[in-house]
Design a protein around this motif. Structure first.
Motif, PDB file in Angstrom:
ATOM      1  N   LYS A  76     -33.261 -30.145   3.073  1.00 49.47           N
ATOM      2  CA  LYS A  76     -34.300 -31.009   2.482  1.00 49.47           C
ATOM      3  C   LYS A  76     -35.117 -30.292   1.426  1.00 49.47           C
ATOM      4  CE  LYS A  76     -35.148 -34.702   5.680  1.00 49.47           C
ATOM      5  NZ  LYS A  76     -35.350 -34.821   7.135  1.00 49.47           N
ATOM      6  N   LYS A  77     -35.429 -29.043   1.670  1.00 48.11           N
ATOM      7  CA  LYS A  77     -36.261 -28.274   0.744  1.00 48.11           C
ATOM      8  C   LYS A  77     -35.505 -28.070  -0.582  1.00 48.11           C
ATOM      9  CE  LYS A  77     -39.061 -24.157   0.554  1.00 48.11           C
ATOM     10  NZ  LYS A  77     -38.597 -22.763   0.546  1.00 48.11           N
ATOM     11  N   GLU A  78     -34.229 -27.739  -0.463  1.00 47.95           N
ATOM     12  CA  GLU A  78     -33.432 -27.541  -1.683  1.00 47.95           C
ATOM     13  C   GLU A  78     -33.316 -28.841  -2.472  1.00 47.95           C
ATOM     14  OE1 GLU A  78     -30.459 -23.952  -0.224  1.00 47.95           O
ATOM     15  OE2 GLU A  78     -30.118 -25.957   0.566  1.00 47.95           O
ATOM     16  N   TRP A  79     -33.190 -29.962  -1.750  1.00 49.24           N
ATOM     17  CA  TRP A  79     -33.135 -31.264  -2.429  1.00 49.24           C
ATOM     18  C   TRP A  79     -34.426 -31.569  -3.155  1.00 49.24           C
ATOM     19  CZ3 TRP A  79     -29.764 -33.800  -4.679  1.00 49.24           C
ATOM     20  CH2 TRP A  79     -28.494 -34.072  -4.139  1.00 49.24           C
ATOM     21  N   ARG A  80     -35.554 -31.272  -2.512  1.00 50.17           N
ATOM     22  CA  ARG A  80     -36.854 -31.548  -3.146  1.00 50.17           C
ATOM     23  C   ARG A  80     -37.004 -30.792  -4.454  1.00 50.17           C
ATOM     24  NH1 ARG A  80     -39.299 -31.851   1.848  1.00 50.17           N
ATOM     25  NH2 ARG A  80     -39.830 -29.650   1.821  1.00 50.17           N
ATOM     26  N   ALA A  81     -36.482 -29.577  -4.481  1.00 50.68           N
ATOM     27  CA  ALA A  81     -36.582 -28.781  -5.707  1.00 50.68           C
ATOM     28  C   ALA A  81     -35.684 -29.338  -6.811  1.00 50.68           C
ATOM     29  CB  ALA A  81     -36.230 -27.329  -5.401  1.00 50.68           C
ATOM     30  N   LEU A  82     -34.552 -29.892  -6.415  1.00 53.08           N
ATOM     31  CA  LEU A  82     -33.535 -30.323  -7.385  1.00 53.08           C
ATOM     32  C   LEU A  82     -33.778 -31.747  -7.890  1.00 53.08           C
ATOM     33  CD1 LEU A  82     -31.041 -28.602  -8.160  1.00 53.08           C
ATOM     34  CD2 LEU A  82     -29.684 -30.031  -6.630  1.00 53.08           C
ATOM     35  N   ARG A  83     -34.097 -32.653  -6.957  1.00 47.51           N
ATOM     36  CA  ARG A  83     -34.233 -34.069  -7.292  1.00 47.51           C
ATOM     37  C   ARG A  83     -35.524 -34.301  -8.082  1.00 47.51           C
ATOM     38  NH1 ARG A  83     -34.278 -36.369  -2.112  1.00 47.51           N
ATOM     39  NH2 ARG A  83     -32.072 -36.294  -1.635  1.00 47.51           N
ATOM     40  N   GLY A  84     -35.418 -35.016  -9.186  1.00 43.98           N
ATOM     41  CA  GLY A  84     -36.604 -35.212 -10.025  1.00 43.98           C
ATOM     42  C   GLY A  84     -36.872 -34.040 -10.941  1.00 43.98           C
ATOM     43  N   HIS A  85     -36.060 -33.006 -10.833  1.00 41.16           N
ATOM     44  CA  HIS A  85     -36.238 -31.822 -11.682  1.00 41.16           C
ATOM     45  C   HIS A  85     -34.942 -31.559 -12.445  1.00 41.16           C
ATOM     46  CE1 HIS A  85     -37.102 -27.687 -12.865  1.00 41.16           C
ATOM     47  NE2 HIS A  85     -38.368 -28.018 -12.732  1.00 41.16           N
ATOM     48  N   ASP A  86     -33.934 -30.998 -11.760  1.00 40.00           N
ATOM     49  CA  ASP A  86     -32.623 -30.796 -12.413  1.00 40.00           C
ATOM     50  C   ASP A  86     -31.834 -32.098 -12.476  1.00 40.00           C
ATOM     51  OD1 ASP A  86     -33.505 -28.212 -11.454  1.00 40.00           O
ATOM     52  OD2 ASP A  86     -31.533 -27.494 -12.067  1.00 40.00           O
ATOM     53  N   ILE A  87     -32.001 -32.893 -11.431  1.00 41.55           N
ATOM     54  CA  ILE A  87     -31.280 -34.162 -11.333  1.00 41.55           C
ATOM     55  C   ILE A  87     -32.302 -35.283 -11.227  1.00 41.55           C
ATOM     56  CG2 ILE A  87     -29.610 -35.525 -10.012  1.00 41.55           C
ATOM     57  CD1 ILE A  87     -28.460 -32.971  -8.879  1.00 41.55           C
ATOM     58  N   SER A  88     -32.260 -36.219 -12.188  1.00 35.61           N
ATOM     59  CA  SER A  88     -33.198 -37.337 -12.157  1.00 35.61           C
ATOM     60  C   SER A  88     -32.452 -38.642 -12.041  1.00 35.61           C
ATOM     61  CB  SER A  88     -34.037 -37.367 -13.435  1.00 35.61           C
ATOM     62  OG  SER A  88     -35.287 -36.799 -13.208  1.00 35.61           O
ATOM     63  N   MET A  89     -33.204 -39.669 -11.683  1.00 36.10           N
ATOM     64  CA  MET A  89     -32.544 -40.963 -11.538  1.00 36.10           C
ATOM     65  C   MET A  89     -33.423 -42.072 -12.073  1.00 36.10           C
ATOM     66  SD  MET A  89     -33.113 -40.306  -7.695  1.00 36.10           S
ATOM     67  CE  MET A  89     -34.713 -39.719  -7.242  1.00 36.10           C
ATOM     68  N   ILE A  90     -32.785 -43.108 -12.572  1.00 34.37           N
ATOM     69  CA  ILE A  90     -33.522 -44.321 -12.904  1.00 34.37           C
ATOM     70  C   ILE A  90     -32.774 -45.511 -12.328  1.00 34.37           C
ATOM     71  CG2 ILE A  90     -34.894 -43.641 -14.908  1.00 34.37           C
ATOM     72  CD1 ILE A  90     -32.700 -44.359 -16.714  1.00 34.37           C
ATOM     73  N   PHE A  91     -33.560 -46.486 -11.897  1.00 36.22           N
ATOM     74  CA  PHE A  91     -32.976 -47.637 -11.230  1.00 36.22           C
ATOM     75  C   PHE A  91     -33.179 -48.883 -12.073  1.00 36.22           C
ATOM     76  CE2 PHE A  91     -34.154 -44.595  -7.946  1.00 36.22           C
ATOM     77  CZ  PHE A  91     -32.920 -44.433  -7.326  1.00 36.22           C
ATOM     78  N   GLN A  92     -32.704 -49.996 -11.542  1.00 34.74           N
ATOM     79  CA  GLN A  92     -32.763 -51.244 -12.290  1.00 34.74           C
ATOM     80  C   GLN A  92     -34.196 -51.590 -12.689  1.00 34.74           C
ATOM     81  OE1 GLN A  92     -31.847 -55.510 -10.774  1.00 34.74           O
ATOM     82  NE2 GLN A  92     -29.919 -54.566 -11.366  1.00 34.74           N
ATOM     83  N   ASP A  93     -35.123 -51.445 -11.777  1.00 34.81           N
ATOM     84  CA  ASP A  93     -36.515 -51.654 -12.120  1.00 34.81           C
ATOM     85  C   ASP A  93     -37.320 -50.480 -11.588  1.00 34.81           C
ATOM     86  OD1 ASP A  93     -39.071 -52.400 -12.646  1.00 34.81           O
ATOM     87  OD2 ASP A  93     -39.033 -54.261 -11.516  1.00 34.81           O
ATOM     88  N   SER A  94     -37.391 -49.439 -12.405  1.00 28.05           N
ATOM     89  CA  SER A  94     -38.100 -48.234 -11.962  1.00 28.05           C
ATOM     90  C   SER A  94     -39.553 -48.555 -11.668  1.00 28.05           C
ATOM     91  CB  SER A  94     -38.033 -47.146 -13.034  1.00 28.05           C
ATOM     92  OG  SER A  94     -36.697 -46.885 -13.365  1.00 28.05           O
ATOM     93  N   GLY A  95     -40.093 -49.557 -12.363  1.00 31.53           N
ATOM     94  CA  GLY A  95     -41.485 -49.941 -12.156  1.00 31.53           C
ATOM     95  C   GLY A  95     -41.747 -50.404 -10.736  1.00 31.53           C
ATOM     96  N   ALA A  96     -40.737 -51.057 -10.150  1.00 35.44           N
ATOM     97  CA  ALA A  96     -40.908 -51.566  -8.794  1.00 35.44           C
ATOM     98  C   ALA A  96     -41.018 -50.420  -7.785  1.00 35.44           C
ATOM     99  CB  ALA A  96     -39.746 -52.487  -8.431  1.00 35.44           C
ATOM    100  N   MET A  97     -40.509 -49.244  -8.189  1.00 40.63           N
ATOM    101  CA  MET A  97     -40.559 -48.082  -7.295  1.00 40.63           C
ATOM    102  C   MET A  97     -41.935 -47.416  -7.326  1.00 40.63           C
ATOM    103  SD  MET A  97     -37.242 -47.910  -6.513  1.00 40.63           S
ATOM    104  CE  MET A  97     -37.081 -46.251  -5.840  1.00 40.63           C
TER     105      MET A  97
END
Ligand SMILES: Nc1ncnc2c1ncn2[C@@H]1O[C@H](COP(=O)(O)OP(=O)(O)O)[C@@H](O)[C@H]1O
Ligand SMILES: [Mg+2]
Length: 262
Positions: A76-97
């Motif tokens: 989980k810790k390694e994911w927290r460092a990677l997600r939103g930093h090295d690997i980002s994501m956008i969804f159909q309605d990012s605003g809804a998130m």
């Protein structure tokens, strides 16, 4: 070495194998579009890469290698460092998130401060800078708005700007333009292509719009019923593939039949 190698994965929900034998290689700076009808498994593949399969979902076979290491082994810790930093994501309605009851600026500050130890003021400035770098008009006003005060297209652009704060090496976008009108759709497609050009970001973009796919992508993956039906360089998929399903998808779009995109 490819930046991302999805190696012959199966994804299962409980005992049911939903996606089988999926392999995709993505080089740095490459854009790969994943197309296919609803229910074919596109979102499942993206979520598998992000380690965000919903409850009961898991990669039951194969491996996913990012930058030389298996994503399936991360804690989980390694994911927290990677997600939103090295690997980002956008969804159909990012605003809804986004949290609807919180100013966009506050959400942005919170996001920045999970990745960097900087003051709230500096994080606010960094957020506003990011919006202006993404050419959003009047960044300060946007920072001081609630998500519901912006149009869907503007919220989506804010979501993309947030996702780009740390110039991720990999951006995963799941139907990022489906909810938007054609003009906004074109803006967002251009914005993603600029990210690739400026930062060398590799992008996987899921879309049911093969026109968008063909316009953006170096490489196209066609999914059907939980497997990869066809894949290849854009020119191959558009012009040369003899796969009946691919030809049917392309034939359904008159401008592609006329090869305007290539
Ligand atoms: N949380 C879940 N639990 C069980 N099955 C799921 C879940 N999410 C998706 N599926 C199944 O996975 C299949 C592919 O869905 P999905 O990846 O969302 O397709 P697409 O994004 O191409 O529309 C669907 O048949 C769906 O029933
Ligand atoms: Mg989907």
């Amino acid at each position: 070495m490819a930046l991302l190698e999805i190696k012959n994965i199966d994804v299962s929900y409980g005992k049911h194998v939903t996606v089988s034998g999926c392999s995709i290689d993505l080089e740095q700076g490459e854009i790969c579009s994943v197309v296919g009808e609803s229910g074919s498994g596109k979102t499942t593949v993206i979520r598998a890469v992000l380690g965000l399969l919903p409850g009961g979902g898991r990669v039951s076979s194969g491996d996913i290698i990012y930058d030389g290491r298996s994503l399936l082994q991360l804690n989980k810790k390694e994911w927290r460092a990677l997600r939103g930093h090295d690997i980002s994501m956008i969804f159909q309605d990012s605003g809804a998130m986004m949290n609807q009851t919180r100013l966009i600026g506050k959400s942005f500050v919170e996001y920045i401060r999970t990745h960097e130890h900087i003051s709230k003021q500096d994080a606010w400035k960094k957020g506003a800078d990011m919006l202006s770098r993404m050419r959003l008009p009047d960044p300060d006003r946007i920072m001081r708005s609630y998500p519901f005060q912006l149009s869907g297209g503007m919220r989506q652009r804010v979501g993309i700007a947030m996702g780009m704060t740390y110039q991720p090496k990999l951006l995963l976008a799941d139907e990022p333009t489906s909810a938007l009108d054609v003009t906004t759709q074109a803006q967002i497609v251009r914005q993603m292509m600029e990210l690739r050009d400026e930062y060398g970001t590799s992008i996987i973009v899921v879309t049911h719009d093969i026109g968008v796919a063909a316009y953006m992508a170096n490489k196209v993956v066609v999914m059907k019923d939980g497997h990869i039906e066809d894949q290849g360089e854009r020119g191959y998929i558009l012009n040369d593939s003899t796969n009946a399903y691919t030809r049917k998808l392309i034939g359904a779009v008159p401008s592609l039949g006329g090869k305007r995109y290539v």
